[in-house]
Design an enzyme around this catalytic site. Structure first.
Site, short mmCIF file in Angstrom:
data_model
loop_
_atom_site.label_atom_id
_atom_site.label_comp_id
_atom_site.label_asym_id
_atom_site.label_seq_id
_atom_site.Cartn_x
_atom_site.Cartn_y
_atom_site.Cartn_z
N LYS A 3 -7.05 4.21 18.29
CA LYS A 3 -7.17 5.08 17.11
C LYS A 3 -8.63 5.47 16.85
O LYS A 3 -8.93 6.59 16.43
CB LYS A 3 -6.60 4.36 15.87
CG LYS A 3 -6.68 5.19 14.57
CD LYS A 3 -6.01 6.55 14.70
CE LYS A 3 -5.71 7.24 13.39
NZ LYS A 3 -6.72 7.26 12.36
N GLY A 17 0.83 -1.20 0.00
CA GLY A 17 0.00 0.00 0.00
C GLY A 17 0.86 1.24 0.00
O GLY A 17 1.50 1.56 1.01
N GLY A 28 1.24 5.50 3.06
CA GLY A 28 2.13 4.38 2.83
C GLY A 28 3.46 4.80 2.24
O GLY A 28 4.52 4.33 2.66
N GLY A 65 -1.48 12.36 9.18
CA GLY A 65 -1.83 12.96 7.91
C GLY A 65 -0.64 13.17 6.99
O GLY A 65 0.39 12.50 7.10
N PRO A 73 -6.85 0.11 2.60
CA PRO A 73 -8.13 0.49 3.20
C PRO A 73 -8.68 -0.59 4.12
O PRO A 73 -8.57 -1.80 3.83
CB PRO A 73 -9.04 0.70 1.98
CG PRO A 73 -8.11 1.01 0.86
CD PRO A 73 -6.87 0.20 1.12
N GLU A 111 -11.31 13.69 17.36
CA GLU A 111 -11.08 14.55 16.19
C GLU A 111 -12.40 15.06 15.62
O GLU A 111 -12.51 16.24 15.26
CB GLU A 111 -10.31 13.76 15.14
CG GLU A 111 -10.09 14.45 13.81
CD GLU A 111 -9.62 13.47 12.76
OE1 GLU A 111 -10.35 13.28 11.77
OE2 GLU A 111 -8.53 12.89 12.93
N SER A 169 -1.70 8.02 12.94
CA SER A 169 -2.19 9.39 12.78
C SER A 169 -1.03 10.29 12.38
O SER A 169 0.12 10.01 12.70
CB SER A 169 -2.83 9.89 14.08
OG SER A 169 -3.38 11.18 13.90
N HIS A 175 -9.33 8.20 19.21
CA HIS A 175 -8.63 9.38 18.68
C HIS A 175 -9.47 10.05 17.60
O HIS A 175 -9.67 11.26 17.60
CB HIS A 175 -7.28 8.94 18.11
CG HIS A 175 -6.61 9.93 17.20
ND1 HIS A 175 -7.00 10.09 15.88
CD2 HIS A 175 -5.58 10.78 17.39
CE1 HIS A 175 -6.25 11.01 15.31
NE2 HIS A 175 -5.38 11.45 16.20
#
Length: 316
Positions: free
Chosen positions: A180, A11, A16, A132, A72, A187, A130, A183
């Site tokens: 997560k 991925g 990734g 981004g 995914p 968010e 996490s 989390h």
């Protein structure tokens, strides 16, 4: 010198590819696969070795093997591990470790850990990830569940990927993706409340600029944060924010969190309300646009537009 590992990475999307780069920067070797040939080329440019089929990945790794999945959540993970024509489990054995860095449901992670251990003896680590698009530059935050011994073995690779202080073993199988999930639920609430506050400023009788206020609040205020910095950025982009449709997108992990909270007997009204605002008809359209804008800023998540951009307009 810290131990170096060879990691098979499946991925090569935004995160990734960033993980591959950080592993290589940390002195580790990467053997990578993605269905997209362009993604494989990008990984090769970053000094990863690539394979053309997922079936070729495990044989290309020294034993005991380490395979990191950045695909995914959902059926795709089971297909790669167990059910596809080139199922990874068939090529793994005792001592091998699989890291699932996607947003899998924590119950699915427990099931996969049990199935992988019983089918081939490999260990499964569920790794909430996490950070981004900034994670590639400054490092990610990794929340890891699974067998503690497996975590210790791959910890050098995990710490190379993580920002300083941003990697922790949080419990047995399922714990990483549970943390997560929580989390992401937090968010949701943070994004929604920023959106609602900016909506009030947008309608202020004093002509206050939401962009100015957001930028101001990043300096010394109690609510200063990376999200507030991103809000200031999103609001200051020419021809960008005004084109975003009032559809926030996302919602899966928030729905899981609300369900889990009910099972635990924990009341989460703020999270539930922020999840409800991700629907087709949000109560506050401006807030929904702000949430979509923030999701684009931190993760480059796609958003709906109210009109097509002209050739001169720049979404980036």
């Amino acid at each position: 010198m810290a131990e170096t590992l060879t990691v098979g990475l499946i991925g090569l999307g935004r995160m990734g590819l960033g993980i591959a780069g950080r592993l290589i920067q940390g002195g580790h070797s990467v053997v990578a696969y993605d269905r997209d040939g362009n993604a494989r080329c990008a990984a090769a440019t970053a000094a990863a070795r690539t394979v053309d089929r997922v079936a070729d990945l495990a044989p290309s790794l020294p034993a005991p093997r380490v395979v990191w999945l950045m695909i995914p959540a959902g059926p795709a993970v089971d297909a790669v591990l167990f059910d596809g024509p080139d199922a990874l489990a068939a090529s793994l054995g005792a001592g091998d470790v699989v890291i699932d860095g996607g947003n899998s449901h924590h119950g699915d992670s427990r099931r996969r850990a049990e199935r992988l251990a019983s089918s081939c003896g490999a260990a499964y680590l569920d790794c909430g990830t996490s950070g981004g698009v900034e994670g590639a530059r400054i490092g990610y935050c990794l929340m890891v569940g699974g067998p503690a011994e497996a975590y210790r073995r791959v910890e050098p690779a995990l710490r190379s990927v993580a920002t300083p202080g941003g990697c922790a073993y949080v419990g047995p199988s399922g714990a990483g993706h549970f943390v997560k999930m929580v989390h992401n639920a937090i968010e949701y609430g943070l994004l929604q409340v920023i959106g609602e506050g900016m909506s009030m400023l947008d309608r202020s009788p004093y002509g206050t600029s939401p962009a100015q206020a957001a930028a101001l609040w990043t300096h010394g205020s109690v609510i200063r944060s990376w999200l507030m910095e991103l809000a200031a950025t999103a609001l200051s982009r020419p021809n960008h924010f005004d084109r975003i449709a009032p559809q926030a997108g996302g919602g899966q992990t928030g729905a899981w969190a609300v369900e889990a909270a009910a099972q635990l007997g924990v009341k989460t009204p703020a999270i539930a309300l922020s999840l409800a605002e991700r629907g087709e008809t949000p109560a506050n359209a401006y807030a929904a646009r702000m949430v979509a804008a923030l999701r684009y800023e931190f993760g480059r998540h796609a958003f709906e537009t109210v009109r097509e951009p002209s050739a001169q307009e720049d979404l980036a």
